[in-house]
Write a protein that holds these residues in place. Structure first.
Motif, PDB file in Angstrom:
ATOM      1  N   ARG A  39      12.969 -22.003  44.654  1.00 14.39           N
ATOM      2  CA  ARG A  39      12.353 -20.843  44.005  1.00 14.39           C
ATOM      3  C   ARG A  39      11.947 -19.809  45.050  1.00 14.39           C
ATOM      4  O   ARG A  39      11.698 -20.143  46.213  1.00 14.39           O
ATOM      5  CB  ARG A  39      11.137 -21.239  43.179  1.00 14.39           C
ATOM      6  N   ASN A  40      11.905 -18.552  44.615  1.00 16.45           N
ATOM      7  CA  ASN A  40      11.374 -17.480  45.445  1.00 16.45           C
ATOM      8  C   ASN A  40       9.855 -17.559  45.443  1.00 16.45           C
ATOM      9  O   ASN A  40       9.254 -17.977  44.455  1.00 16.45           O
ATOM     10  CB  ASN A  40      11.784 -16.106  44.898  1.00 16.45           C
ATOM     11  N   ARG A  41       9.254 -17.125  46.540  1.00 12.49           N
ATOM     12  CA  ARG A  41       7.802 -16.987  46.630  1.00 12.49           C
ATOM     13  C   ARG A  41       7.479 -15.497  46.674  1.00 12.49           C
ATOM     14  O   ARG A  41       8.282 -14.696  47.149  1.00 12.49           O
ATOM     15  CB  ARG A  41       7.268 -17.670  47.893  1.00 12.49           C
ATOM     16  N   MET A  42       6.301 -15.136  46.205  1.00  5.84           N
ATOM     17  CA  MET A  42       5.892 -13.727  46.172  1.00  5.84           C
ATOM     18  C   MET A  42       5.828 -13.116  47.571  1.00  5.84           C
ATOM     19  O   MET A  42       5.941 -11.905  47.723  1.00  5.84           O
ATOM     20  CB  MET A  42       4.532 -13.581  45.478  1.00  5.84           C
ATOM     21  N   ASP A  43       5.666 -13.939  48.612  1.00 10.65           N
ATOM     22  CA  ASP A  43       5.577 -13.423  49.983  1.00 10.65           C
ATOM     23  C   ASP A  43       6.943 -13.128  50.600  1.00 10.65           C
ATOM     24  O   ASP A  43       7.040 -12.779  51.772  1.00 10.65           O
ATOM     25  CB  ASP A  43       4.784 -14.375  50.875  1.00 10.65           C
ATOM     26  N   GLY A  44       8.027 -13.290  49.814  1.00  8.35           N
ATOM     27  CA  GLY A  44       9.372 -13.002  50.312  1.00  8.35           C
ATOM     28  C   GLY A  44      10.109 -14.209  50.860  1.00  8.35           C
ATOM     29  O   GLY A  44      11.283 -14.122  51.204  1.00  8.35           O
ATOM     30  N   SER A  45       9.428 -15.353  50.914  1.00 14.17           N
ATOM     31  CA  SER A  45      10.087 -16.568  51.394  1.00 14.17           C
ATOM     32  C   SER A  45      10.739 -17.292  50.215  1.00 14.17           C
ATOM     33  O   SER A  45      10.571 -16.923  49.056  1.00 14.17           O
ATOM     34  CB  SER A  45       9.077 -17.498  52.088  1.00 14.17           C
ATOM     35  N   VAL A  46      11.496 -18.326  50.535  1.00  9.91           N
ATOM     36  CA  VAL A  46      12.103 -19.198  49.535  1.00  9.91           C
ATOM     37  C   VAL A  46      11.574 -20.603  49.797  1.00  9.91           C
ATOM     38  O   VAL A  46      11.511 -21.054  50.946  1.00  9.91           O
ATOM     39  CB  VAL A  46      13.646 -19.162  49.605  1.00  9.91           C
ATOM     40  N   GLU A  47      11.186 -21.297  48.738  1.00  6.32           N
ATOM     41  CA  GLU A  47      10.653 -22.651  48.832  1.00  6.32           C
ATOM     42  C   GLU A  47      11.668 -23.604  48.204  1.00  6.32           C
ATOM     43  O   GLU A  47      12.180 -23.333  47.117  1.00  6.32           O
ATOM     44  CB  GLU A  47       9.316 -22.712  48.089  1.00  6.32           C
ATOM     45  N   VAL A  48      11.945 -24.710  48.897  1.00  6.87           N
ATOM     46  CA  VAL A  48      12.955 -25.659  48.443  1.00  6.87           C
ATOM     47  C   VAL A  48      12.387 -27.069  48.509  1.00  6.87           C
ATOM     48  O   VAL A  48      11.875 -27.490  49.548  1.00  6.87           O
ATOM     49  CB  VAL A  48      14.227 -25.591  49.326  1.00  6.87           C
ATOM     50  N   MET A  49      12.458 -27.799  47.395  1.00  5.21           N
ATOM     51  CA  MET A  49      12.091 -29.215  47.373  1.00  5.21           C
ATOM     52  C   MET A  49      13.396 -29.996  47.371  1.00  5.21           C
ATOM     53  O   MET A  49      14.235 -29.815  46.486  1.00  5.21           O
ATOM     54  CB  MET A  49      11.283 -29.543  46.118  1.00  5.21           C
ATOM     55  N   LEU A  50      13.577 -30.840  48.383  1.00  6.18           N
ATOM     56  CA  LEU A  50      14.814 -31.609  48.542  1.00  6.18           C
ATOM     57  C   LEU A  50      14.527 -33.094  48.408  1.00  6.18           C
ATOM     58  O   LEU A  50      13.535 -33.582  48.942  1.00  6.18           O
ATOM     59  CB  LEU A  50      15.415 -31.364  49.927  1.00  6.18           C
ATOM     60  N   GLN A  51      15.437 -33.818  47.751  1.00  2.77           N
ATOM     61  CA  GLN A  51      15.311 -35.269  47.651  1.00  2.77           C
ATOM     62  C   GLN A  51      16.690 -35.886  47.793  1.00  2.77           C
ATOM     63  O   GLN A  51      17.654 -35.450  47.175  1.00  2.77           O
ATOM     64  CB  GLN A  51      14.698 -35.642  46.303  1.00  2.77           C
ATOM     65  N   GLY A  52      16.773 -36.891  48.653  1.00  2.00           N
ATOM     66  CA  GLY A  52      18.030 -37.579  48.901  1.00  2.00           C
ATOM     67  C   GLY A  52      17.888 -38.491  50.102  1.00  2.00           C
ATOM     68  O   GLY A  52      16.775 -38.795  50.544  1.00  2.00           O
ATOM     69  N   SER A  53      19.017 -38.927  50.643  1.00  2.00           N
ATOM     70  CA  SER A  53      18.990 -39.775  51.840  1.00  2.00           C
ATOM     71  C   SER A  53      18.606 -38.918  53.043  1.00  2.00           C
ATOM     72  O   SER A  53      18.755 -37.686  53.012  1.00  2.00           O
ATOM     73  CB  SER A  53      20.366 -40.413  52.072  1.00  2.00           C
ATOM     74  N   PRO A  54      18.127 -39.529  54.114  1.00  2.00           N
ATOM     75  CA  PRO A  54      17.803 -38.749  55.316  1.00  2.00           C
ATOM     76  C   PRO A  54      18.981 -37.902  55.798  1.00  2.00           C
ATOM     77  O   PRO A  54      18.793 -36.747  56.195  1.00  2.00           O
ATOM     78  CB  PRO A  54      17.428 -39.819  56.343  1.00  2.00           C
ATOM     79  N   GLU A  55      20.187 -38.446  55.740  1.00  2.00           N
ATOM     80  CA  GLU A  55      21.374 -37.713  56.187  1.00  2.00           C
ATOM     81  C   GLU A  55      21.650 -36.508  55.294  1.00  2.00           C
ATOM     82  O   GLU A  55      21.981 -35.423  55.774  1.00  2.00           O
ATOM     83  CB  GLU A  55      22.604 -38.633  56.235  1.00  2.00           C
ATOM     84  N   GLN A  56      21.529 -36.698  53.965  1.00  2.00           N
ATOM     85  CA  GLN A  56      21.737 -35.588  53.035  1.00  2.00           C
ATOM     86  C   GLN A  56      20.733 -34.471  53.300  1.00  2.00           C
ATOM     87  O   GLN A  56      21.085 -33.293  53.295  1.00  2.00           O
ATOM     88  CB  GLN A  56      21.576 -36.061  51.584  1.00  2.00           C
ATOM     89  N   LEU A  57      19.486 -34.856  53.532  1.00  2.00           N
ATOM     90  CA  LEU A  57      18.441 -33.847  53.738  1.00  2.00           C
ATOM     91  C   LEU A  57      18.608 -33.147  55.076  1.00  2.00           C
ATOM     92  O   LEU A  57      18.370 -31.937  55.178  1.00  2.00           O
ATOM     93  CB  LEU A  57      17.056 -34.470  53.607  1.00  2.00           C
ATOM     94  N   ASP A  58      19.023 -33.873  56.100  1.00  2.00           N
ATOM     95  CA  ASP A  58      19.311 -33.239  57.392  1.00  2.00           C
ATOM     96  C   ASP A  58      20.412 -32.197  57.224  1.00  2.00           C
ATOM     97  O   ASP A  58      20.305 -31.078  57.740  1.00  2.00           O
ATOM     98  CB  ASP A  58      19.736 -34.275  58.438  1.00  2.00           C
ATOM     99  N   ASP A  59      21.477 -32.556  56.502  1.00  2.00           N
ATOM    100  CA  ASP A  59      22.587 -31.629  56.277  1.00  2.00           C
ATOM    101  C   ASP A  59      22.131 -30.403  55.494  1.00  2.00           C
ATOM    102  O   ASP A  59      22.516 -29.275  55.802  1.00  2.00           O
ATOM    103  CB  ASP A  59      23.730 -32.323  55.525  1.00  2.00           C
ATOM    104  N   MET A  60      21.280 -30.602  54.468  1.00  2.00           N
ATOM    105  CA  MET A  60      20.774 -29.476  53.678  1.00  2.00           C
ATOM    106  C   MET A  60      19.908 -28.564  54.532  1.00  2.00           C
ATOM    107  O   MET A  60      19.978 -27.340  54.408  1.00  2.00           O
ATOM    108  CB  MET A  60      19.958 -29.968  52.479  1.00  2.00           C
ATOM    109  N   CYS A  61      19.089 -29.141  55.402  1.00  2.00           N
ATOM    110  CA  CYS A  61      18.231 -28.313  56.257  1.00  2.00           C
ATOM    111  C   CYS A  61      19.063 -27.472  57.219  1.00  2.00           C
ATOM    112  O   CYS A  61      18.740 -26.304  57.462  1.00  2.00           O
ATOM    113  CB  CYS A  61      17.222 -29.180  57.007  1.00  2.00           C
ATOM    114  N   VAL A  62      20.144 -28.036  57.738  1.00  2.00           N
ATOM    115  CA  VAL A  62      21.042 -27.255  58.597  1.00  2.00           C
ATOM    116  C   VAL A  62      21.640 -26.120  57.784  1.00  2.00           C
ATOM    117  O   VAL A  62      21.693 -24.971  58.231  1.00  2.00           O
ATOM    118  CB  VAL A  62      22.142 -28.147  59.214  1.00  2.00           C
TER     119      VAL A  62
END
Length: 100
Positions: A42-65
């Motif tokens: 979701r977008n935040r009012m301050d112009g940032s984007v907030e993301v909640m991720l759930q999965g294996s450590p490898e999946q989350l590492d790949d998403m963060c990249v």
């Protein structure tokens, strides 16, 4: 930690920079679904984007990249990653939420 032998992690990521108004959330939804990661964005009012991720450590590492470098139109200045300790809500899909 070995491979993703049933390990489920949850991370809350705040993406700061030029990440609104360029299709970043929609691209994030597509990437997360293709990677079998659940959660939301979701977008935040301050112009940032907030993301909640759930999965294996490898999946989350790949998403963060991807969140940091994966969309050429985005100018990511900062990626703030917070590990969410268990117990946490289990997500069934990856969705786009309204701006907060």
């Amino acid at each position: 930690m070995s491979s993703d032998d049933g390990i489920l992690e949850t991370r809350l990521v705040r993406v700061r920079g030029q990440v609104q108004g360029i299709g970043y959330r929609e691209a994030c939804v597509r990437r997360a679904r293709a990677s079998a990661v659940t959660g939301w964005v979701r977008n935040r009012m301050d112009g940032s984007v907030e993301v909640m991720l759930q999965g294996s450590p490898e999946q989350l590492d790949d998403m963060c990249v991807w969140l940091d470098e994966g969309m050429s139109a985005a100018l990511v200045e900062e990626l703030e990653v917070t590990e969410v300790p268990p117990p946490f809500t289990r997500f069934d899909a990856f969705e786009r939420l309204p701006t907060l």
